[in-house]
Design an enzyme around this catalytic site. Sequence first.
Site, PDB file in Angstrom:
ATOM      1  N   SER A 171      -4.719   0.841  19.658  1.00  0.00           N
ATOM      2  CA  SER A 171      -4.320   1.332  18.394  1.00  0.00           C
ATOM      3  C   SER A 171      -3.419   0.159  17.637  1.00  0.00           C
ATOM      4  O   SER A 171      -4.083  -0.740  17.138  1.00  0.00           O
ATOM      5  CB  SER A 171      -3.120   2.367  18.823  1.00  0.00           C
ATOM      6  OG  SER A 171      -2.522   3.064  17.798  1.00  0.00           O
ATOM      7  N   GLU A 213     -12.198   3.495  15.372  1.00  0.00           N
ATOM      8  CA  GLU A 213     -11.667   4.865  15.736  1.00  0.00           C
ATOM      9  C   GLU A 213     -10.187   4.916  14.990  1.00  0.00           C
ATOM     10  O   GLU A 213      -9.722   3.813  14.355  1.00  0.00           O
ATOM     11  CB  GLU A 213     -11.490   4.945  17.286  1.00  0.00           C
ATOM     12  CG  GLU A 213     -10.389   4.017  17.999  1.00  0.00           C
ATOM     13  CD  GLU A 213      -8.781   4.465  17.975  1.00  0.00           C
ATOM     14  OE1 GLU A 213      -8.490   5.671  17.864  1.00  0.00           O
ATOM     15  OE2 GLU A 213      -7.857   3.512  17.719  1.00  0.00           O
ATOM     16  N   HIS A 222      -7.961   7.338  20.750  1.00  0.00           N
ATOM     17  CA  HIS A 222      -6.764   8.170  21.073  1.00  0.00           C
ATOM     18  C   HIS A 222      -6.957   9.446  21.245  1.00  0.00           C
ATOM     19  O   HIS A 222      -6.509  10.351  21.311  1.00  0.00           O
ATOM     20  CB  HIS A 222      -6.048   8.304  19.460  1.00  0.00           C
ATOM     21  CG  HIS A 222      -5.196   7.097  19.064  1.00  0.00           C
ATOM     22  ND1 HIS A 222      -6.016   6.098  18.389  1.00  0.00           N
ATOM     23  CD2 HIS A 222      -4.039   6.758  19.053  1.00  0.00           C
ATOM     24  CE1 HIS A 222      -5.034   5.165  17.928  1.00  0.00           C
ATOM     25  NE2 HIS A 222      -3.792   5.434  18.509  1.00  0.00           N
TER      26      HIS A 222
END
Length: 307
Positions: free
Chosen positions: A116, A212, A277
């Site tokens: 992330s 992502e 995630h």
Amino acid sequence: MKELVRPHRLAPGARVAVVATSGPVPEERLQAGLDMLRGWDLDPVAGPHVLDRHAEFGYLAGTDADRAADFQNAWCDPSVDAVLCARGGYGVQRMIDLLDWDALRTAGPKVFVGFSDLTVLHEAFATRLGLATLHGPMAAGIDFVKNTRAQEHLRATLFAPETVRTIASGGGALVPGRARGVTLGGCLCLLAAECGTRGARPSADGGLLCLEDVGEETYRLDRYLTQLLRSGWLDGVRGVLLGSWEGCSDYAELRPVLADRLGALGVPVAENVGFGHCAGALTIPFGVAAELDAETGTLTLDEPALR
């Protein structure tokens, strides 16, 4: 793109530091994560500011200087074998230029795990230190403390990486084909935000790019991809792996945009590869040579992620 230096695998008793580089960390999840690491026969130590919260900006885990100091001190501690981030959120871009990269380089290669917001550090370790890293669950993340698949895949990668040289997601091809290259990537919005910044990677040339994101509307994802295309950052990429799009628009809406923006690259694109995630996220090594088979959604590493 060259393969990067792979750190040594962990062994029972290894000391691992857990630090907060981005958003504030829930204490109960941190304790659960530390307990999990102890259960793996590791010796976890939490950074002094891991539970801090910025007095003015509540989305940050303490001040930029304190977050940077915790990371710097953990990495440069000769007794520490690995640094695991506690969670993502936002904040690495604010503290990354406070790090002493010469000192980090002198400390030598160690295992780094996060995803992330930690995309920024993955990129910095690649460009500034030439070091391979692990895009995987974070120590106070829900996936790490509650999902067996995520736990087991990260544990195998850390302790017995030869057992997970083939990463089979069960996904398929958005664009079929096979490709070879060096893995890189992370969160799409952060890769776009890194363009043109100090120490940023000039392009994904020669790479197998893992993408992502979370909580983004389709037009914003379109914009990030378009920025990477227009800037030339995607020139020479060998293949693309698409992970999860948790909290984004329905995938039936998003898929045509991904096909439109990435299909023209003329390279294999695998979808639903199972990292990011999503629940049960797989650990993906960055900086290692590998082969992508888009039709089977399989990534095969030339060598184990860790030595």
